[in-house]
Design an enzyme around this catalytic site. Structure first.
Site, short mmCIF file in Angstrom:
data_model
loop_
_atom_site.label_atom_id
_atom_site.label_comp_id
_atom_site.label_asym_id
_atom_site.label_seq_id
_atom_site.Cartn_x
_atom_site.Cartn_y
_atom_site.Cartn_z
N LYS A 45 33.00 -10.30 20.97
CA LYS A 45 33.61 -11.49 20.73
C LYS A 45 33.37 -12.40 21.78
O LYS A 45 32.76 -11.61 23.02
CB LYS A 45 34.58 -11.00 20.12
CG LYS A 45 35.49 -9.56 21.03
CD LYS A 45 36.70 -9.36 20.71
CE LYS A 45 36.91 -7.92 21.65
NZ LYS A 45 37.87 -7.57 21.30
N TYR A 261 39.10 -25.07 51.81
CA TYR A 261 40.50 -25.95 51.87
C TYR A 261 40.98 -25.23 52.53
O TYR A 261 41.73 -23.98 52.10
CB TYR A 261 40.16 -26.16 50.37
CG TYR A 261 39.74 -26.80 49.39
CD1 TYR A 261 39.36 -28.40 49.96
CD2 TYR A 261 39.07 -26.66 48.18
CE1 TYR A 261 39.00 -30.10 48.79
CE2 TYR A 261 38.20 -27.56 48.08
CZ TYR A 261 38.20 -28.82 47.60
OH TYR A 261 37.50 -29.72 47.65
C1 PLP Z 1 37.71 -6.17 21.44
C2 PLP Z 1 38.40 -5.09 20.08
C3 PLP Z 1 37.85 -3.51 20.47
C4 PLP Z 1 37.07 -3.46 21.74
O1 PLP Z 1 37.82 -3.12 22.80
P1 PLP Z 1 37.47 -2.87 24.32
O2 PLP Z 1 38.37 -2.01 25.41
O3 PLP Z 1 36.71 -3.28 24.80
O4 PLP Z 1 36.51 -1.59 23.89
C5 PLP Z 1 37.97 -2.95 19.67
N1 PLP Z 1 38.26 -3.46 18.20
C6 PLP Z 1 38.88 -4.89 18.56
C7 PLP Z 1 40.04 -5.08 16.69
C8 PLP Z 1 39.24 -5.14 18.97
O5 PLP Z 1 39.77 -6.59 19.06
#
Ligand code: PLP
Length: 369
Positions: A45, A261
């Protein structure tokens, strides 16, 4: 530094690049799959945690440790499945996020497996859809109440549409794992009714803290697969991303001058200032101002003054540098020095998750060995 191989989404004149090491990803995936004792449903993702969906997809397609991939939104899922089709890869793509009925036909058409949270969703699923029933075991983000999950699962099974049942740990990084084991017990009480479908649970911290989970068929480590795992010391993981920017301008300024800045940094010596064409709009944390360092010409040097939107200034005094030279913001430089993203996370009081996923579109992603 040698020219990296071509990226999948080239910019005409990139000023910054992220080099993504395929061998590091392969190594991490294999290590984590070994730790979990099962193949992975690999979280990709948010543009593969900022690494670039198109750059990371070939690794997903090739890795024996990867059973399938998961993303958060329908658009990400459609994009990933198109990229995988181009690679002749038929591993499943799954949607973690909830979806709206109007999105379902396109998702089914692309063969994407999706999350079901409610009985109403289960009953309205179009033919051909494959569902992963999510159970809320304590995270309270998505998922059916465990008391209703069995009925929803049965309905999906009757329709021949139940592909998997899954849940998500909410505090698996904690020292005390009591809550995690309570969550897992709740999950087990649901999945024991469904021995013929896949069961998946286990983010990075669960895989590293809890190890193999009985009756679980797939694990889902995200951050750690990219080689980053802040709270849990895991020397086996190799960070996959190096981010670099080119010097566009060099000039000298006298001791006593104030840089940037709000004049936050006053020069204590005559200084050669290297200007880099990246800033917080590219995802470099503005909050790192006053603390951050970079790797330039093989040395660690401070960032001077406030990080700007499109620029940042670096102390290059006494270094043999020219416009066009690459400076490393995090990762490894050509001399083999390392600047870990967790250092930048500490300087900016941000999570590594945030820094990675906010890496901007002006930073070109390249596959590296
Ligand atoms: C993002 C996510 C993961 C992975 O989580 P990490 O902390 O990056 O290992 C696993 N399962 C779901 C449903 C997620 O949304």
């Amino acid at each position: 530094m040698t020219t990296p191989p071509a990226s999948h989404t080239p910019l005409a004149f990139a000023r910054a690049r992220a080099l993504i090491s395929a061998s590091a990803l392969h190594h991490n995936l294999k290590f984590l799959s070994g730790k979990a004792g099962v193949p992975l449903l690999w979280p990709m993702k948010a543009n593969a945690y900022g690494h670039g969906l198109e750059v990371v997809a070939p690794v997903a397609a090739e890795s024996d440790a990867v059973w399938g991939m998961a993303v958060a939104t329908p658009d990400e899922a459609l994009k990933l499945s198109a990229v995988l089709r181009g690679l002749h890869c038929c591993k499943p793509v799954m949607l973690f996020g909830a979806s709206f009925p109007e999105e379902w036909p396109a998702l089914v058409e692309a063969g994407i497996e999706f999350t079901v949270n409610t009985l109403a969703e289960a009953e309205a699923l179009p033919p051909g859809a494959r569902a992963h029933l999510k159970v809320n075991t304590g995270m309270h983000r998505l998922g059916a109440d465990p008391a209703e999950a069995v009925e929803i699962g049965r309905r999906l099974e009757e329709r021949g549409q139940l592909a998997a049942i899954y849940s998500h740990f909410s505090e698996a990084e904690a020292e005390d794992q009591t809550l995690s084991w309570t969550q897992f017990q709740t999950f087990q009480e649901v999945v024991r009714h469904f021995p013929n479908v896949l069961h998946h649970m286990g983010n990075s911290s669960a895989v590293l803290n809890l190890g193999p989970l009985p009756g679980v068929d797939l694990a889902r480590p995200g951050l750690s697969s990219y080689g980053v795992m802040p709270p849990i010391e895991t020397p086996e993981l190799i960070p996959a991303m190096t981010v670099q920017a080119r010097i566009t301008y060099l000039h000298s300024a006298a001791a006593g001058e104030r840089v940037g800045y709000n004049g936050l940094s006053t020069l204590t010596r005559d200084t050669l200032i290297a200007t880099l064409p990246v800033g917080y709009a590219d995802g470099y944390p503005r909050r790192a101002t006053g603390q951050a360092e970079v790797l330039i010409a093989g040395e660690r040097r401070p960032v001077l003054g406030r990080v700007c939107m499109d620029h940042m200034m670096v102390d290059a005094t006494g270094l043999d540098v020219r416009p066009g030279d690459w400076v490393t913001l995090w990762g490894h430089d050509a001399q083999g020095n390392a600047l870990h993203i967790s250092e930048l996370a500490a300087w900016s009081d941000m999570a590594e998750y945030e820094i990675l996923t906010r890496l901007g579109g002006r930073v070109e992603r390249f596959a590296a060995p």
